[in-house]
Design an enzyme around this catalytic site. Structure first.
Site, PDB file in Angstrom:
ATOM      1  N   HIS A 199      35.944  38.235  44.717  1.00 24.49           N
ATOM      2  CA  HIS A 199      35.238  36.978  44.421  1.00 24.49           C
ATOM      3  C   HIS A 199      35.005  36.263  45.738  1.00 24.49           C
ATOM      4  O   HIS A 199      35.897  35.605  46.270  1.00 24.49           O
ATOM      5  CB  HIS A 199      36.009  36.088  43.453  1.00 24.49           C
ATOM      6  CG  HIS A 199      35.158  34.961  42.908  1.00 24.49           C
ATOM      7  ND1 HIS A 199      34.315  34.202  43.697  1.00 24.49           N
ATOM      8  CD2 HIS A 199      35.008  34.481  41.642  1.00 24.49           C
ATOM      9  CE1 HIS A 199      33.694  33.299  42.945  1.00 24.49           C
ATOM     10  NE2 HIS A 199      34.092  33.449  41.697  1.00 24.49           N
ATOM     11  N   GLU A 315      28.807  36.716  33.369  1.00 26.44           N
ATOM     12  CA  GLU A 315      28.705  35.385  33.966  1.00 26.44           C
ATOM     13  C   GLU A 315      27.662  35.393  35.090  1.00 26.44           C
ATOM     14  O   GLU A 315      27.847  34.774  36.133  1.00 26.44           O
ATOM     15  CB  GLU A 315      30.045  34.915  34.548  1.00 26.44           C
ATOM     16  CG  GLU A 315      31.137  34.748  33.509  1.00 26.44           C
ATOM     17  CD  GLU A 315      32.315  33.969  34.046  1.00 26.44           C
ATOM     18  OE1 GLU A 315      32.645  32.933  33.465  1.00 26.44           O
ATOM     19  OE2 GLU A 315      32.905  34.398  35.067  1.00 26.44           O
ATOM     20  N   CYS A 399      37.133  26.269  36.532  1.00 23.25           N
ATOM     21  CA  CYS A 399      36.471  26.175  37.841  1.00 23.25           C
ATOM     22  C   CYS A 399      35.443  25.052  37.912  1.00 23.25           C
ATOM     23  O   CYS A 399      35.221  24.471  38.985  1.00 23.25           O
ATOM     24  CB  CYS A 399      35.794  27.506  38.160  1.00 23.25           C
ATOM     25  SG  CYS A 399      34.870  28.184  36.762  1.00 23.25           S
TER      26      CYS A 399
HETATM   27  O1  FUB Z   1      36.742  33.652  38.835  1.00 20.62           O
HETATM   28  C1  FUB Z   1      36.812  32.325  39.295  1.00 20.62           C
HETATM   29  C2  FUB Z   1      35.760  31.512  38.622  1.00 20.62           C
HETATM   30  O2  FUB Z   1      36.004  31.540  37.223  1.00 20.62           O
HETATM   31  C3  FUB Z   1      34.357  32.015  38.765  1.00 20.62           C
HETATM   32  O3  FUB Z   1      33.687  31.533  39.868  1.00 20.62           O
HETATM   33  C4  FUB Z   1      33.748  31.546  37.519  1.00 20.62           C
HETATM   34  O4  FUB Z   1      32.524  32.146  37.215  1.00 20.62           O
HETATM   35  C5  FUB Z   1      34.820  31.846  36.514  1.00 20.62           C
HETATM   36  O5  FUB Z   1      34.815  33.184  36.185  1.00 20.62           O
HETATM   37 ZN    ZN Z   2      32.709  27.320  36.893  1.00 15.63          ZN
END
Ligand code: FUB
Ligand code: ZN
Length: 650
Positions: A199, A315, A399
């Site tokens: 991420h 997402e 988040c």
């Molecule tokens: O995984 C961390 C955060 O939570 C992501 O940026 C969002 O899309 C959600 O999945």
């Molecule tokens: Zn978010």
């Protein structure tokens, strides 16, 4: 095109600018130097300070175990509560608090945050590693599954540390963050151990750390993270279980990427970080990638509200032109990331089309993420609802609340930019700032009632009369809804604008979407910009199947929606024939004060007793999209059928 940009940007190097990078043409004036007093935005900033941060604090320390996790990690024992990435929400809340404290000092909130920081510092491992999930579940498993957000949490820690230091001068959190960054640098880059961030976020954070410390190793580490991608190094859930490297933009090396893929927030943070890196390294490959990806997003994956990431299952981005309305995901965080990225693109190019996109996202999809009360949030921001969807107080994956809070409380950073010699006015937000242009203090003050009307005044008051240029953004929405072929105004007439300086009509040259006003500026000079606003009907390109025979309404930069609470049972029967006449009225009594669009239009329904279709002409009120669901649950639509034949009556 791009190489031209690099050559000409090189010229700017002659200027002694501490904040400008080699490839940037312009750079923003930081929010800490911009005081906002704005009819539209001030209430949002205040709500973040008085309600959003309260929600973040109470959910962080009482209603969930996020702070307790740090307490336990400091002791080295206890059960981890929540999800493995929850530390990031604490850091993001601290970042939002730091920005907000700058605008609204609050000793109690600051003392409480200091307490959090003590706990965070106590939880750090002697080697610099910091992650409560692994400390409490087994440090032997750290740095194994690249999806597990350890570097993502580190990124948010770095951003928080810098923000808190900048506001308070306290460096405890920044030291913790730096120690963690050094640990990562030593372990991975220096240790030559492959790692693909599952991420992305750390890249942009390391660039902030680089700018803060001027230590080259943080730039090198940020670039190293980007270089890891697309080479088959991924290990962990995304790669081994899901077999989906494209989800994390890891299927192709960054320099070869041409299409947007995968998770939207990951993508936005990645490209923001890459833009920051490229602005230092002048990496032509990165710049080309970003141009291509930006075009792909704008031409195939962009909602009229400025939201991105159509699909809930990843997402993120779906197939080209797959932009459903009711199931639109459009995560609030993705909009925040879109604002970040487009600001960087504007800095690299000094082209206003990026601010057009930033503005659309900011005033529509992003601010929709927060209720008027500041304490309820949308995670996804759909463009239609059957009436069952509403904002929540909080989320399991939380988040979005702190993300919208940090964006709104640092809004001042998006209004003005500058080069060595000149000023750029990007957003029309009531505000003041003072900047130094060529050793000359220049006071700038904006007033107006944008976006409710198009009249804006900008005072430009230099201490010494001097020649320089004020670049005033001429919003793209005057001519076309978005800088791409995805949407168009139904009538192709452009809206006009006029500009005067000290009351005298001025014809400036338009360059890359800015009107260039070059003159000898004197104390008290005043620019008046008048932009024609009228209700525009927007249509979509044929590829957008969900919007066939439908129109959306826009006034200025604001996209409108029809909510059933104002128009009972209109969701399924309303249509908007050609020639519908619209009236725009400001309603001080409604939703904190807002323009509404009013019009007479046919609504069809089924008379169930007689089994007949009934059509009646009704008075309809449309409200700004971002204001929907502030009066309870209600059906809503942005895209409205144009013809009876495209109405689906239940
Ligand atoms: O995984 C961390 C955060 O939570 C992501 O940026 C969002 O899309 C959600 O999945
Ligand atoms: Zn978010």
């Amino acid at each position: 095109m791009r190489s031209l940009l690099i050559c000409s940007a090189g010229l700017l190097l002659t200027a002694n600018l501490s904040a400008q990078t080699p490839t940037q043409k312009i750079y923003p004036i930081n929010f800490s130097k911009v005081a906002i007093e704005d009819h539209f935005w001030s209430p949002h900033l205040e709500k973040v300070a008085t309600a959003t941060l309260d929600a973040c604090v109470s959910y962080t320390e009482d209603k969930t175990g996020r702070i307790r996790n740090f307490e336990k990690a400091a002791l080295g024992s206890g059960k981890h509560e929540g999800i493995y990435y929850d530390d990031s929400d604490v850091y993001k809340a601290i970042e939002a608090i730091a920005y907000s404290l700058k605008n609204y000092p609050d000793k109690e909130l600051e003392a409480n945050t200091d307490g959090w920081i003590d706990k965070i510092a106590a939880a750090q491992q002697p080697d610099g590693y910091l992650n409560t999930y692994y400390t409490l579940t087994g440090l032997q498993d750290r740095w194994k599954d690249m999806e597990r957000h350890e570097d993502y949490c580190a990124g948010h820690l770095i951003e928080a540390g810098i923000a808190y230091y900048n506001t308070t001068g306290k460096d405890k959190l920044l030291k913790v963050a730096t120690k963690f960054a050094d640990h990562i640098d030593k372990y991975f880059r220096v240790g030559n151990k492959p790692w693909v961030s599952g991420h992305q976020e750390i890249e942009l954070a390391l660039m902030k750390l680089y700018h803060h410390t001027k230590e080259n190793r943080y730039l090198a580490l940020a670039d190293w993270f980007v270089e890891q991608r697309g080479k088959g190094y991924g290990v962990g859930k995304i790669w081994d279980e899901w077999k989906a490297p494209e989800y994390a933009q890891d299927d192709v090396p960054v320099r070869d990427q041409r299409k947007i893929t995968g998770h939207a927030v990951r993508a936005m943070y990645l490209y923001t970080g890459i833009a920051d890196i490229a602005s230092e390294t002048k990496d032509v490959g990165y710049l080309r990638t970003m141009d291509a990806i930006w075009d792909d997003v704008l031409n195939k994956h962009y909602y009229i509200t400025g939201g991105i990431g159509a699909s809930g299952s990843n997402e993120g981005f779906g197939k080209p032109f797959e932009l459903p309305n009711e199931t639109a995901y459009c995560e609030t965080c993705a909009s925040v990331g879109m604002v970040f990225w487009n600001q960087r693109m504007n800095m690299l190019s000094a082209q206003s089309k990026y601010i057009d996109v930033l503005e659309r996202t900011l005033y529509n999809a992003a601010i929709d993420g927060m209720s008027l009360t500041g304490n309820r949030f949308f995670y996804g921001n759909p463009l239609a609802s059957n009436g069952n969807y509403e904002r929540s107080e909080w989320f399991g994956t939380a988040c979005c609340p702190s993300n919208i809070a940090r964006l709104v409380s640092s809004l001042g950073s998006y209004i003005y930019s500058r080069s060595a010699t000149d000023l750029y006015v990007n957003l029309f937000i009531g505000s003041e700032t003072t900047l130094d242009l060529n050793k000359n203090e220049v006071f700038v003050k904006q007033t107006g009632n944008y976006p409710w009307n198009g009249e804006v005044s900008i005072e430009v008051s230099p201490k010494k009369s001097r020649e320089f240029t004020v670049f005033v953004r001429i919003p793209g929405w005057l001519k076309q809804p978005v800088p791409s072929s995805l949407y168009a105004y139904e009538s192709n007439k452009a809206n006009e604008y006029t500009i005067t300086v000290n009351g005298k009509p001025t014809v400036g040259i338009e360059e890359d979407g800015y009107l260039k006003l070059n003159r000898k500026w004197r104390k008290g000079d005043k620019i008046d910009l008048k932009m024609d606003m009228e209700v525009r009907r927007i249509v979509s390109s044929d590829e957008l199947k969900d919007n066939h025979n439908k129109v959306a309404l826009q006034y200025g930069p604001i996209v409108y929606a029809v909510e059933d609470i104002d128009n009972p049972n209109a969701k399924n029967g309303l249509f908007l024939p050609d020639g519908t006449e619209f009236q725009v009225n400001y309603r001080a009594d409604l939703l904190g004060g807002t323009n509404v669009i009013q019009f007479k239009a046919p609504v069809v329904s089924i008379d169930h007793s007689g089994g007949k279709v009934v059509q009646e002409e009704r008075e309809i009120t449309a409200i700004p999209y971002f204001l929907w669901n502030n009066r309870g649950k209600s059906a809503m639509q942005v895209w409205i059928p144009e013809k009876l034949t495209s109405v689906r009556v239940n």
